[in-house]
Design a protein around this motif. Structure first.
Motif: not given
Length: 169
Positions: A63, A65-67, A90-93, A101
């Motif tokens: 998985e 995760q990006q900023d 892709h984990l959205r935040r 993060n």
């Protein structure tokens, strides 16, 4: 003032570098020195050349995760992620949520690890700083990564409790 009573200081630590890095539950992944502005095109190159192979080798069910900075959210980056969505999740935040993060706490720990390894005087040249950062990055223990990743459910719960507002993290 008497010069013998003064001590020279460098307010910024002597030098600075901008880096991009990736980590997993098991290990620190590649880290690169960004010697120029990170654009959407350059970010796609990083994802293609470094992130994608790292996830494929280390975590086949990885998985990512990006900023929410401009390069990762650019049209070209978003398109690349969509095109590769079957290869990794892709984990959205939420925007402006550094507490979500895993790299942010590593960014807090890294300078302390760097200070333990470096000589008493900070490097004055970006290349020296980059070398020291690489060494420190590679020496971060897997237990630290695991502790940080295990804390993420608490981060999510705090964010939900705060309705997306500021949290203790």
């Amino acid at each position: 003032m008497n010069p013998t009573c003064q001590q020279r200081t460098v307010q910024t630590g002597g030098s600075s570098v901008m880096v991009w890095g990736v980590c997993s539950w098991r290990d620190m992944g590649p880290q690169i020195y960004l010697d120029r502005t990170l654009t959407g095109n350059r970010y796609v190159g990083i994802m293609s050349d470094l992130l994608h192979p790292f996830i494929s080798i280390v975590h086949s069910d990885g998985e990512f995760q990006q900023d929410n900075a401009t390069p990762p959210t650019s049209r070209i980056s978003t398109k690349w992620i969509q095109e590769h969505s079957s290869e990794f999740k892709h984990l959205r935040r939420p925007p402006k949520s550094p507490d979500m993060n895993i790299i942010e706490p590593i960014s807090d720990v890294l300078p302390r690890a760097f200070q333990k390894r470096s000589p008493p005087h900070p490097p004055h040249f970006p290349t020296d700083l980059w070398t020291a950062l690489q060494d420190s990055w590679c020496q971060l223990p897997p237990a630290l990564l695991q502790t940080l990743m295990e804390s993420m459910p608490r981060h999510v719960a705090a964010l939900l409790s705060a309705c997306g507002g500021p949290t203790q993290y």
